[in-house]
Design a protein around this motif. Sequence first.
Motif, PDB file in Angstrom:
ATOM      1  N   LEU A  20      32.043  -6.592 -43.481  1.00  0.00           N
ATOM      2  CA  LEU A  20      31.484  -6.779 -42.269  1.00  0.00           C
ATOM      3  C   LEU A  20      29.975  -7.315 -42.491  1.00  0.00           C
ATOM      4  O   LEU A  20      29.231  -6.795 -43.656  1.00  0.00           O
ATOM      5  N   SER A  21      29.520  -8.301 -41.794  1.00  0.00           N
ATOM      6  CA  SER A  21      28.281  -8.681 -41.735  1.00  0.00           C
ATOM      7  C   SER A  21      27.265  -8.713 -40.485  1.00  0.00           C
ATOM      8  O   SER A  21      28.072  -8.821 -39.485  1.00  0.00           O
ATOM      9  N   CYS A  22      26.167  -8.578 -40.864  1.00  0.00           N
ATOM     10  CA  CYS A  22      25.126  -8.353 -39.389  1.00  0.00           C
ATOM     11  C   CYS A  22      23.819  -9.146 -39.838  1.00  0.00           C
ATOM     12  O   CYS A  22      23.094  -8.383 -40.662  1.00  0.00           O
ATOM     13  N   ALA A  23      23.561 -10.130 -39.213  1.00  0.00           N
ATOM     14  CA  ALA A  23      22.336 -10.877 -39.355  1.00  0.00           C
ATOM     15  C   ALA A  23      21.342 -10.558 -38.454  1.00  0.00           C
ATOM     16  O   ALA A  23      21.717 -10.837 -37.069  1.00  0.00           O
ATOM     17  N   ALA A  24      20.048 -10.173 -38.805  1.00  0.00           N
ATOM     18  CA  ALA A  24      18.927  -9.861 -37.717  1.00  0.00           C
ATOM     19  C   ALA A  24      18.041 -11.278 -37.590  1.00  0.00           C
ATOM     20  O   ALA A  24      18.190 -11.937 -38.507  1.00  0.00           O
ATOM     21  N   SER A  25      17.491 -11.559 -36.479  1.00  0.00           N
ATOM     22  CA  SER A  25      16.657 -12.729 -36.025  1.00  0.00           C
ATOM     23  C   SER A  25      15.317 -12.780 -36.854  1.00  0.00           C
ATOM     24  O   SER A  25      14.673 -13.640 -37.087  1.00  0.00           O
ATOM     25  N   ARG A  26      14.946 -11.367 -37.267  1.00  0.00           N
ATOM     26  CA  ARG A  26      13.771 -11.351 -38.275  1.00  0.00           C
ATOM     27  C   ARG A  26      13.759 -10.186 -39.106  1.00  0.00           C
ATOM     28  O   ARG A  26      14.816  -9.421 -38.881  1.00  0.00           O
ATOM     29  N   SER A  27      12.714 -10.016 -39.758  1.00  0.00           N
ATOM     30  CA  SER A  27      12.699  -8.773 -40.836  1.00  0.00           C
ATOM     31  C   SER A  27      12.829  -7.461 -40.104  1.00  0.00           C
ATOM     32  O   SER A  27      12.101  -7.430 -38.853  1.00  0.00           O
ATOM     33  N   VAL A  28      13.339  -6.412 -40.347  1.00  0.00           N
ATOM     34  CA  VAL A  28      13.758  -5.295 -39.940  1.00  0.00           C
ATOM     35  C   VAL A  28      13.576  -4.101 -40.808  1.00  0.00           C
ATOM     36  O   VAL A  28      13.612  -4.313 -41.936  1.00  0.00           O
ATOM     37  N   ASN A  70      17.697  -8.773 -47.970  1.00  0.00           N
ATOM     38  CA  ASN A  70      16.251  -8.795 -47.429  1.00  0.00           C
ATOM     39  C   ASN A  70      15.976 -10.356 -47.082  1.00  0.00           C
ATOM     40  O   ASN A  70      15.039 -10.593 -45.894  1.00  0.00           O
ATOM     41  N   ASN A  71      15.856 -11.203 -48.020  1.00  0.00           N
ATOM     42  CA  ASN A  71      16.162 -12.654 -47.511  1.00  0.00           C
ATOM     43  C   ASN A  71      16.636 -12.936 -46.687  1.00  0.00           C
ATOM     44  O   ASN A  71      16.001 -14.018 -45.720  1.00  0.00           O
ATOM     45  N   LYS A  72      17.712 -12.639 -46.359  1.00  0.00           N
ATOM     46  CA  LYS A  72      18.609 -13.152 -45.141  1.00  0.00           C
ATOM     47  C   LYS A  72      18.631 -12.209 -44.164  1.00  0.00           C
ATOM     48  O   LYS A  72      19.097 -12.409 -42.724  1.00  0.00           O
ATOM     49  N   ASN A  73      17.693 -11.082 -43.824  1.00  0.00           N
ATOM     50  CA  ASN A  73      17.552 -10.110 -42.950  1.00  0.00           C
ATOM     51  C   ASN A  73      19.134  -9.817 -42.566  1.00  0.00           C
ATOM     52  O   ASN A  73      19.370  -9.337 -41.326  1.00  0.00           O
ATOM     53  N   THR A  74      20.125  -9.406 -43.495  1.00  0.00           N
ATOM     54  CA  THR A  74      21.422  -9.061 -43.188  1.00  0.00           C
ATOM     55  C   THR A  74      21.799  -7.771 -43.901  1.00  0.00           C
ATOM     56  O   THR A  74      21.399  -7.691 -45.211  1.00  0.00           O
ATOM     57  N   VAL A  75      22.677  -7.111 -43.261  1.00  0.00           N
ATOM     58  CA  VAL A  75      23.269  -5.986 -43.806  1.00  0.00           C
ATOM     59  C   VAL A  75      24.979  -6.025 -44.002  1.00  0.00           C
ATOM     60  O   VAL A  75      25.558  -6.872 -43.005  1.00  0.00           O
ATOM     61  N   TYR A  76      25.408  -5.612 -44.906  1.00  0.00           N
ATOM     62  CA  TYR A  76      26.896  -5.823 -45.051  1.00  0.00           C
ATOM     63  C   TYR A  76      27.568  -4.314 -45.182  1.00  0.00           C
ATOM     64  O   TYR A  76      26.809  -3.441 -45.574  1.00  0.00           O
TER      65      TYR A  76
END
Length: 115
Positions: A20-28, A70-76
């Motif tokens: 699973l992937s989850c991309a945020a629109s900005r740093s979190v 963190n460069n992509k603001n994404t958690v897997y």
Amino acid sequence: QVQLVESGGGLVQPGGSLRLSCAASRSVSTMGWYRQAPGKERELVATITSTGSTNYADSVKDRFTISRDNNKNTVYLQMNSLKPEDTAVYFCYARSIILTTRRYWGQGTQVTVSS
């Protein structure tokens, strides 16, 4: 405001894997995953801080791995050795860097483990 977009859910056989992937629109700040099956409470699955510290529910330890870019603001969430009991809607979340009490939610993605 922060928007979270999830992807990667689907149907898999017992013993299979999904990512699973989850991309945020900005740093979190801290990010993580919850899941909810019909008729059950939402359950915390895994969390990861901005520096990489992780925590897991006992039910998924040694099978799931949470990570982030963190460069992509994404958690897997890498899910291996899946069981029918893992079937649920999976929701990602993220906390604001500025106001850490504020939490954002993804729309949810369905994971079904069945033969």
